[in-house]
Scaffold this motif. Structure first.
Motif, PDB file in Angstrom:
ATOM      1  N   ALA A 270       0.819  -1.208   0.000  1.00  0.00           N
ATOM      2  CA  ALA A 270       0.000   0.000   0.000  1.00  0.00           C
ATOM      3  C   ALA A 270       0.859   1.268   0.000  1.00  0.00           C
ATOM      4  O   ALA A 270       0.465   2.285  -0.569  1.00  0.00           O
ATOM      5  N   LEU A 271       2.035   1.198   0.616  1.00  0.00           N
ATOM      6  CA  LEU A 271       2.930   2.358   0.666  1.00  0.00           C
ATOM      7  C   LEU A 271       3.852   2.436  -0.537  1.00  0.00           C
ATOM      8  O   LEU A 271       4.638   3.379  -0.645  1.00  0.00           O
ATOM      9  N   GLY A 272       3.768   1.465  -1.433  1.00  0.00           N
ATOM     10  CA  GLY A 272       4.591   1.492  -2.641  1.00  0.00           C
ATOM     11  C   GLY A 272       6.051   1.167  -2.390  1.00  0.00           C
ATOM     12  O   GLY A 272       6.931   1.662  -3.113  1.00  0.00           O
ATOM     13  N   ILE A 273       6.334   0.333  -1.403  1.00  0.00           N
ATOM     14  CA  ILE A 273       7.716  -0.078  -1.149  1.00  0.00           C
ATOM     15  C   ILE A 273       8.165  -1.015  -2.269  1.00  0.00           C
ATOM     16  O   ILE A 273       7.438  -1.945  -2.626  1.00  0.00           O
ATOM     17  N   PRO A 274       9.317  -0.802  -2.870  1.00  0.00           N
ATOM     18  CA  PRO A 274       9.761  -1.638  -4.000  1.00  0.00           C
ATOM     19  C   PRO A 274       9.825  -3.116  -3.647  1.00  0.00           C
ATOM     20  O   PRO A 274      10.341  -3.503  -2.592  1.00  0.00           O
ATOM     21  N   ASP A 275       9.274  -3.956  -4.545  1.00  0.00           N
ATOM     22  CA  ASP A 275       9.313  -5.420  -4.416  1.00  0.00           C
ATOM     23  C   ASP A 275       8.671  -5.912  -3.130  1.00  0.00           C
ATOM     24  O   ASP A 275       9.022  -6.982  -2.628  1.00  0.00           O
ATOM     25  N   SER A 276       7.730  -5.144  -2.585  1.00  0.00           N
ATOM     26  CA  SER A 276       7.086  -5.571  -1.344  1.00  0.00           C
ATOM     27  C   SER A 276       6.072  -6.655  -1.640  1.00  0.00           C
ATOM     28  O   SER A 276       5.174  -6.492  -2.461  1.00  0.00           O
ATOM     29  N   GLY A 277       6.227  -7.807  -0.980  1.00  0.00           N
ATOM     30  CA  GLY A 277       5.295  -8.909  -1.154  1.00  0.00           C
ATOM     31  C   GLY A 277       5.420  -9.626  -2.471  1.00  0.00           C
ATOM     32  O   GLY A 277       4.562 -10.430  -2.820  1.00  0.00           O
ATOM     33  N   VAL A 278       6.478  -9.348  -3.256  1.00  0.00           N
ATOM     34  CA  VAL A 278       6.616  -9.937  -4.583  1.00  0.00           C
ATOM     35  C   VAL A 278       7.871 -10.792  -4.617  1.00  0.00           C
ATOM     36  O   VAL A 278       8.933 -10.368  -4.174  1.00  0.00           O
ATOM     37  N   LEU A 279       7.745 -11.982  -5.170  1.00  0.00           N
ATOM     38  CA  LEU A 279       8.888 -12.846  -5.419  1.00  0.00           C
ATOM     39  C   LEU A 279       9.181 -12.845  -6.906  1.00  0.00           C
ATOM     40  O   LEU A 279       8.378 -13.306  -7.706  1.00  0.00           O
ATOM     41  N   SER A 280      10.322 -12.303  -7.297  1.00  0.00           N
ATOM     42  CA  SER A 280      10.673 -12.248  -8.711  1.00  0.00           C
ATOM     43  C   SER A 280      11.056 -13.632  -9.218  1.00  0.00           C
ATOM     44  O   SER A 280      11.830 -14.356  -8.591  1.00  0.00           O
ATOM     45  N   GLN A 281      10.488 -13.974 -10.384  1.00  0.00           N
ATOM     46  CA  GLN A 281      10.803 -15.279 -10.961  1.00  0.00           C
ATOM     47  C   GLN A 281      12.231 -15.341 -11.481  1.00  0.00           C
ATOM     48  O   GLN A 281      12.783 -16.420 -11.665  1.00  0.00           O
ATOM     49  N   ARG A 282      12.828 -14.208 -11.774  1.00  0.00           N
ATOM     50  CA  ARG A 282      14.189 -14.189 -12.302  1.00  0.00           C
ATOM     51  C   ARG A 282      15.219 -13.900 -11.217  1.00  0.00           C
ATOM     52  O   ARG A 282      16.376 -13.649 -11.505  1.00  0.00           O
ATOM     53  N   GLU A 283      14.780 -13.926  -9.978  1.00  0.00           N
ATOM     54  CA  GLU A 283      15.719 -13.728  -8.875  1.00  0.00           C
ATOM     55  C   GLU A 283      16.675 -14.911  -8.806  1.00  0.00           C
ATOM     56  O   GLU A 283      16.258 -16.066  -8.893  1.00  0.00           O
ATOM     57  N   PRO A 284      17.990 -14.677  -8.693  1.00  0.00           N
ATOM     58  CA  PRO A 284      18.936 -15.787  -8.675  1.00  0.00           C
ATOM     59  C   PRO A 284      18.695 -16.727  -7.504  1.00  0.00           C
ATOM     60  O   PRO A 284      18.219 -16.332  -6.459  1.00  0.00           O
ATOM     61  N   ALA A 285      19.004 -17.992  -7.734  1.00  0.00           N
ATOM     62  CA  ALA A 285      18.804 -19.009  -6.695  1.00  0.00           C
ATOM     63  C   ALA A 285      19.703 -18.715  -5.499  1.00  0.00           C
ATOM     64  O   ALA A 285      20.886 -18.400  -5.655  1.00  0.00           O
ATOM     65  N   PRO A 286      19.161 -18.763  -4.290  1.00  0.00           N
ATOM     66  CA  PRO A 286      19.973 -18.432  -3.119  1.00  0.00           C
ATOM     67  C   PRO A 286      21.008 -19.520  -2.831  1.00  0.00           C
ATOM     68  O   PRO A 286      20.780 -20.701  -3.043  1.00  0.00           O
ATOM     69  N   VAL A 287      22.147 -19.073  -2.347  1.00  0.00           N
ATOM     70  CA  VAL A 287      23.183 -19.994  -1.917  1.00  0.00           C
ATOM     71  C   VAL A 287      22.860 -20.388  -0.474  1.00  0.00           C
ATOM     72  O   VAL A 287      22.944 -19.569   0.438  1.00  0.00           O
ATOM     73  N   ILE A 288      22.465 -21.638  -0.297  1.00  0.00           N
ATOM     74  CA  ILE A 288      21.992 -22.093   1.007  1.00  0.00           C
ATOM     75  C   ILE A 288      23.131 -22.778   1.727  1.00  0.00           C
ATOM     76  O   ILE A 288      23.569 -23.863   1.327  1.00  0.00           O
ATOM     77  N   ASP A 289      23.600 -22.145   2.757  1.00  0.00           N
ATOM     78  CA  ASP A 289      24.690 -22.700   3.550  1.00  0.00           C
ATOM     79  C   ASP A 289      24.261 -22.681   5.020  1.00  0.00           C
ATOM     80  O   ASP A 289      24.189 -21.607   5.626  1.00  0.00           O
ATOM     81  N   PRO A 290      23.948 -23.829   5.597  1.00  0.00           N
ATOM     82  CA  PRO A 290      23.510 -23.855   7.000  1.00  0.00           C
ATOM     83  C   PRO A 290      24.524 -23.288   7.972  1.00  0.00           C
ATOM     84  O   PRO A 290      24.174 -22.963   9.115  1.00  0.00           O
ATOM     85  N   ASN A 291      25.771 -23.187   7.548  1.00  0.00           N
ATOM     86  CA  ASN A 291      26.801 -22.669   8.438  1.00  0.00           C
ATOM     87  C   ASN A 291      26.803 -21.143   8.511  1.00  0.00           C
ATOM     88  O   ASN A 291      27.454 -20.566   9.381  1.00  0.00           O
TER      89      ASN A 291
END
Length: 469
Positions: A270-291
């Motif tokens: 509602a406040l127009g914050i960029p990318d609020s509540g949106v998941l971009s389909q072209r967002e790079p895959a996160p590097v998942i490191d439990p450490n």
């Protein structure tokens, strides 16, 4: 008409009553729509009970006018008791006075939050009875002195203080409007306040005009009938226009004004914050490191939403939701005070105040630091609470998440996205020409390579080209 003008029950009276019932139904639909249609959870604090009191006061105002202005034709057993119950108490402290007091309480909140940039020093459940004291005192004094006549009307010398009391509260709204008019509100707070002032001042002016005309021409029956019809219709319009929840719950007010499904799911959108509540389909895959530390992993939106879903399944998601909204707050520029205050007040009302719908488990000291802050737009307002909750999430949720199906699913999605991204790069950049292995007469592009208008034919071509194009 002369009989019904004095005893009530004229056709115009019942028409006015029907109009009043219609407007009250519209008021109920306006106030209950977000909860019944869009399934919005019931909010806590003044954001819920002040609109509820407005509905209660609106009902009292309409009913008091019907009962005291002879809209119904029935015999009164104790006329003076009847008048003072309805024309004094229900129409004053429990009706019009209560409506004005609720709007003043909302304007008081707007002034402190957006001008002083802090939460009001007096809670609304204390402030509202305090500003209602003059109405209660005046009603008690009138009840003791009994100045009303048999038609439940004041004498001339009583009208001036009564009108002055009404005008004083309207003037108070004007003062608050002048104090906050420079604020660039993102919702309808200023417009609702303007509208409330105009309609209340208009109603007061019509009431004074009707009183003067009835005093001058008290023997004209049609004037009595028309004046009370106008008063009830004006009051019906007043209760609908005067009602507002934008000052206390701006996001909820946007929901209640729409018939279609909600356009904004979160305050960030509602406040127009960029990318609020949106998941971009072209967002790079996160590097998942439990450490890696949890606070670094939570910066990635895909991981944060996966972790949030896991926390919700454990019925402990309020900490992650709080972190997510504070992260959205951090995207607002530090000099954009209005939007930062909107977001900060939303977070405080949803997560910090006692009894909030998603109250987070933080220490009393940090909670009080936030509630008593001198600057709601301060960039570090929630930092201590975030640090405390991250430690709590590490202890209660971090270890179990790495062995959960939520982490496995996130890891699989990351691998699939990584493979898809690599394949897209290979197919998207490999345009090297290759020799065709089909015969010339089977090649659909052969006609483009050797058009009939050119001087070439198959006999003039290279022998190797006749076999393979």
């Amino acid at each position: 008409m002369g009989t019904c003008a004095e005893q009530g029950g004229c056709p115009s009276d019942y028409l006015a009553i029907a109009i009043a019932i219609l407007f009250f139904i519209l008021l109920l639909s306006k106030s209950l729509l977000p909860f019944l249609v869009h399934k919005v959870p019931r909010i806590q604090g003044s954001g819920f009970w002040i609109p509820l009191i407005q509905v209660f006061a609106s009902f009292n105002l309409l009913l008091s006018l019907m009962m005291s202005a002879s809209f119904f034709k029935f015999r009164r057993r104790h006329s003076w008791q009847f008048c003072y119950v309805w024309a004094v108490w229900f129409e004053g402290p429990l009706g019009f006075g209560l409506l004005l007091s609720c709007r003043i309480a909302q304007a008081f909140q707007l002034y402190y939050i957006f001008v002083r940039k802090r939460l009001p020093p007096v809670r609304s459940y204390i402030f509202l009875p305090l500003i209602l004291v003059p109405w209660i005192t005046g009603a008690a004094f009138i009840h003791l002195r009994k100045p009303l006549n048999d038609r439940c009307q004041f004498g001339v010398h009583w009208v001036i203080p009564v009108v002055f009391l009404h005008a004083l509260y309207v003037a108070t709204l004007v003062v608050f409007l002048g104090a906050i008019r420079h604020i660039e509100f993102r919702f309808d707070e200023l417009k609702d306040l303007w509208r409330g002032i105009v309609v209340s001042a208009t109603s007061l002016g019509l009431w004074v005009l009707a009183y003067i005309l009835n005093e001058i021409h008290d023997d004209v029956a049609w004037l009595q009938v028309c004046s009370r019809f106008l008063l009830l219709v004006t009051a019906s319009i007043l209760i609908l226009v005067f009602f507002s929840i934008s000052s206390s719950e701006p996001l909820l007010s946007q929901i209640s004004l729409r018939r279609e499904p909600r356009e904004f799911e979160t305050m960030g959108e509602a406040l127009g914050i960029p990318d609020s509540g949106v998941l971009s389909q072209r967002e790079p895959a996160p590097v998942i490191d439990p450490n890696k530390p949890l606070d670094q992993l939570l910066l990635n939106k895909k991981f944060r939403q996966s972790f949030m879903a896991f926390a919700d399944s454990c019925l402990a998601g309020e900490s992650v939701h709080f972190y997510d909204e504070v992260h959205e707050l951090g995207k607002i520029p530090a000099d954009d005070h209005v939007r930062r205050i909107y977001m900060a007040r939303h977070i405080i009302g949803k997560y910090i105040v006692a009894g909030a719908s998603m109250e987070v488990n933080i220490s009393h000291r940090i909670r009080q630091e936030i509630l008593t802050t001198a600057n709601l737009a301060h960039p570090d307002l929630f930092n201590n609470a975030v640090n405390e909750l991250i430690q709590l999430m590490k202890t209660n949720l971090g270890r179990d998440y790495w062995s959960s199906m939520f982490f496995i699913k996130l890891k699989e999605e990351a691998n699939m996205r990584s493979a898809s991204h690599e394949l897209e790069q290979m197919t998207g950049w490999n345009f090297s020409p290759r020799l065709s292995s089909v015969n010339c007469h089977d090649d659909p592009f052969q006609q483009e390579q050797f058009p009939k208008t050119s001087g070439h034919n198959s006999h003039d071509s290279d022998p190797s080209s006749a076999k393979n194009c």
